[in-house]
Every structure is written in C-alpha cells, then in structure tokens.
Write an enzyme that holds these catalytic residues in place. Sequence first.
Site, mmCIF file in Angstrom:
data_model
loop_
_atom_site.group_PDB
_atom_site.id
_atom_site.type_symbol
_atom_site.label_atom_id
_atom_site.label_comp_id
_atom_site.label_asym_id
_atom_site.label_seq_id
_atom_site.Cartn_x
_atom_site.Cartn_y
_atom_site.Cartn_z
ATOM 1 N N TYR A 150 0.829 -1.224 -0.068
ATOM 2 C CA TYR A 150 -0.155 0.123 -0.091
ATOM 3 C C TYR A 150 0.904 1.151 -0.014
ATOM 4 O O TYR A 150 0.309 2.382 0.053
ATOM 5 C CB TYR A 150 -0.815 0.004 1.516
ATOM 6 C CG TYR A 150 -1.903 -0.900 1.211
ATOM 7 C CD1 TYR A 150 -1.684 -2.284 1.274
ATOM 8 C CD2 TYR A 150 -3.347 -0.545 0.955
ATOM 9 C CE1 TYR A 150 -2.826 -3.177 1.077
ATOM 10 C CE2 TYR A 150 -4.479 -1.707 0.805
ATOM 11 C CZ TYR A 150 -4.113 -2.796 1.107
ATOM 12 O OH TYR A 150 -4.984 -3.546 1.046
ATOM 13 N N LYS A 217 2.565 -14.210 5.876
ATOM 14 C CA LYS A 217 2.544 -15.123 4.878
ATOM 15 C C LYS A 217 4.233 -15.466 4.409
ATOM 16 O O LYS A 217 4.539 -15.268 3.573
ATOM 17 C CB LYS A 217 2.011 -14.580 3.469
ATOM 18 C CG LYS A 217 1.887 -15.594 2.305
ATOM 19 C CD LYS A 217 0.773 -16.700 2.549
ATOM 20 C CE LYS A 217 1.068 -17.515 1.439
ATOM 21 N NZ LYS A 217 0.587 -18.892 1.848
ATOM 22 N N ASP A 263 -3.222 -17.845 4.981
ATOM 23 C CA ASP A 263 -4.152 -18.917 4.454
ATOM 24 C C ASP A 263 -4.918 -19.505 5.315
ATOM 25 O O ASP A 263 -6.154 -19.871 5.347
ATOM 26 C CB ASP A 263 -3.667 -19.637 3.105
ATOM 27 C CG ASP A 263 -2.186 -20.179 3.214
ATOM 28 O OD1 ASP A 263 -1.520 -19.642 4.153
ATOM 29 O OD2 ASP A 263 -2.076 -21.029 2.458
ATOM 30 N N ASP A 287 -6.284 -5.765 5.568
ATOM 31 C CA ASP A 287 -7.324 -5.220 4.752
ATOM 32 C C ASP A 287 -8.252 -6.521 4.504
ATOM 33 O O ASP A 287 -9.478 -6.215 4.841
ATOM 34 C CB ASP A 287 -6.639 -4.586 3.357
ATOM 35 C CG ASP A 287 -7.878 -3.965 2.523
ATOM 36 O OD1 ASP A 287 -8.982 -3.799 3.174
ATOM 37 O OD2 ASP A 287 -7.423 -3.377 1.511
#
Length: 399
Positions: A150, A217, A263, A287
């Site tokens: 971002y 992640k 995930d 987000d």
Amino acid sequence: MNGDLIKIKSGKIDVPDYPIIPFIEGDGIGPDIWKTSQRIMDVAIEKTYGSKRKINWIEVLAGEKAFNKTKSWLPDETVEKIRECVVGIKGPLTTPVGGGIRSINVTLRQVLDLYACIRPVRYYHGIPSPMKNPEYVDMIVFRENTEDVYSGIEWPASSEEANRIISYLENQFGVKIRENSSIGIKPISEFGTKRISKKAFDFALENNRNSVTVVHKGNIMKYTEGAFKNWAYDLAKYEYKNKIIPYNEYKDSGIILKDVIADNMFQQILLRPSEYDVLVMPNLNGDYFSDALAAQVGGLGIAPGGNVGDGFAMFEATHGTAPKYAGLDKVNPGSLLLSGVMMLNYLGWEEAADLIEKSFSETIKQKYVTYDFARQMEGATEVKCSEFGERIISNMNKI
Ligand code: NAP
C-alpha cells in the site's frame, strides 16, 4: 471554541472533561447516521457523568459538503483543526473521481501518522450471521497502515520506470522478470512492524486479553512477511519479557504470542474462532481479515474502525456513503456509533462506551432494527435510523 483541547503527553492523550472533538458528518447517508450517533453519545455521556463531562463537537468539512462550499474536497483548515484537536470522528465520504484529488483517509493517515488501523470484531446476539456460532468471534485486528504493497510505490507495465527496474534487477542481481511486467514494491520495516506490534501488545495487556496472533505469509515472502513475524517475536522477547510470551516458552501465566500463516488463518477464523483474540498483521492481510471477520458477525453495516497513531486518532464508519439511501433516515447507524464507542474508550470514558454498547445490544435483542437486519430476522420490527437510535437511548434506562 468552547471546551478544551486534548493534549498529547509522551505519546499518550491527556483528556479534559470538556474536550473539543471535530466531526466530519460524511456524504450520502453520513448526515443521517451522524445525527443519530451523536445524539446517542451525548445522552450516554450525560447519563453517565451528569454535567461533569461533555464533548464539545465542532464540525469540520470534507467530501462533497466541503467541495460545494470551498471547491476543495479536503480543505487544509480541516486537516489543521483535526491536528489541533488530536482526536476526531468521521462518517463515510464519496471518493471523488478524477486525478489530482487528495484522498481524505490517505492524507489524514500521512499527516497525523495514523499507523494502526484498529478493527474490533465481536458478535451482538440476534444479528443475522452466516456462522453457526458467531458468538465465538471476539477479535481485534491491528493492521499496519503505512507500509506493504500500500505504500504506493508501483509502476505500470512498459513504463520507463518499470523497464528501468527490470533491467537494473537483471544487470545487478541476475534476476529475470518477464517483459511487459508491472512492478510494485512491498516495503516492511523493523520500525513499522515493532510499532504496530507494540500497539497490539499494549492493548492485550491493558485489556487482559488471552493471546496475540501474528498473521503473516512468511513461508513465501520470507524477508517481508517473515521478517514481520520475527520482529514481533523479538519485541516480545526483549521488551515484553514475562508479559507477552512466545507459544514455545509459555507456561501458565502472561499473554501467549503465536503466529499463523494467512491462508490457514482464513480457516481458523471460520472453524476455531474462539482460539483467537488480538491479531496483528501487515497492511494487505489486515485489509482482507478486517472485512472477512466483519462478515462473520453481521457485515460492514455495523463494523467500527479507528486509525490511530501516537496520540492522534480518527474513528470512522467502515462502510461507504450508500447514496441510494441518502436522506431517507433508513440505514443502520451501527458502524459509526460503535466507532464512537471506540472513541469513548480511547478517551478513557469507558463507562459511557459500555452503556451505549449494552443498550445497542439490548435493542437488537428486542429485534427493533433497521431494514438491513430486519430483512434477515424473523419477527423483527423494521424502524428508521433515528427510531433505532431513540430505542437505544430508552434502553439505557434498563441497563
Ligand atoms: P457502500 O456505500 O458501503 O454501500 C454498499 C451497500 O452496503 C449499500 O447499498 C447497502 O446494501 C450496504 N450498506 C452500506 N452502509 C450501510 C448501512 N449503514 N446500513 C445498512 N446497509 C448499509 O459501498 P459503495 O456503494 O461501493 O460506495 C459508495 C461510495 O462510498 C463510493 O463513493 C465509495 O468510494 C465510498 N466509500 C467510502 C468509504 C469511506 O469513506 N470510508 C468506504 C467505502 C466506500 P443494500 O443495497 O444491500 O441495502
């Protein structure tokens, strides 16, 4: 201006009994939900503290209202007033279409360095939810607000900049990137990670929460998301010793620190939500998880949010302006109202915050709700936004 200014002392706020708080009413449904939310907050404060405490609201302009009056979507005066007053609250704003227009959220975030996007997610009994046991969801997301993909460092495919980066990477590092690729950069810093983790750890400690989970992640993006995880653990180890305790050292006291790959975390929040509490994560994960969690407990119509820095804070409805309902006194004020509850807690006025939350919950139990809930609830009475607000106020007497 009547009232006194909130001050920042060593990164903490010092709140007078009559603070001046700027509000941005918002576009579309903004005026309806603001009017109802402000009234509920004022009544709750009066019922709780009598004349000893009161918010002196001042309106500041942004969005369409600002544009119509000043030809600016976000006048400098608005930004300055919020900076002066430290804490503010806003309704939803139309995103202006066209180049060269500053986004209010991005501008305020940058100017006031609001690096933590905080989204509490809990279930209020009776709200329609797709979950079998939505009451197991009680989490609070701390999303890093200034870094990650971002940060806006990106170039379109075939641009001179993208091509130069592609050839630089190839020449300097032997890295091959396919021709005609777009390029985006994902910076994640130790500084940014530690300050958002600190916010999450402090919250967990101050509110006697059970655990903090780092959602990352890092199995794939080792030096960005993986580093985020490692720096969070470092912070716990060196600055929160015996307070925030990594899962592999945990015995039986303190707050447990764990981490889950993003995930897997999407399954966890559906299948084992009661095992999670405070969550801290980089921007993009935040987000996704903020909205996914909100959906589990009834959607964005009632999801509150706040962007917070070292003192400065802006609380806001998380949905948009829903223009088709503008001026109809129809929609759910829950998101803005509960953002107000977050703001009252932030001011240290927990008793008033608690009163609103309890009577909001009671009103929903009575199935006296706006159209969005009424259409999914059996036996509900559908009421206007303002009527919902008045019922919340009358229910305060029962709390
Ligand atoms: P939206 O305004 O959030 O509305 C989408 C739908 O969500 C509405 O049609 C309505 O669903 C439901 N909804 C939203 N708020 C509700 C409430 N308070 N109570 C009950 N239902 C509610 O999204 P959008 O139509 O995509 O965006 C409209 C404008 O808002 C755009 O200009 C967008 O850029 C802006 N926006 C601003 C913000 C912000 O300022 N933070 C955030 C998002 C979007 P039903 O139609 O099913 O009744």
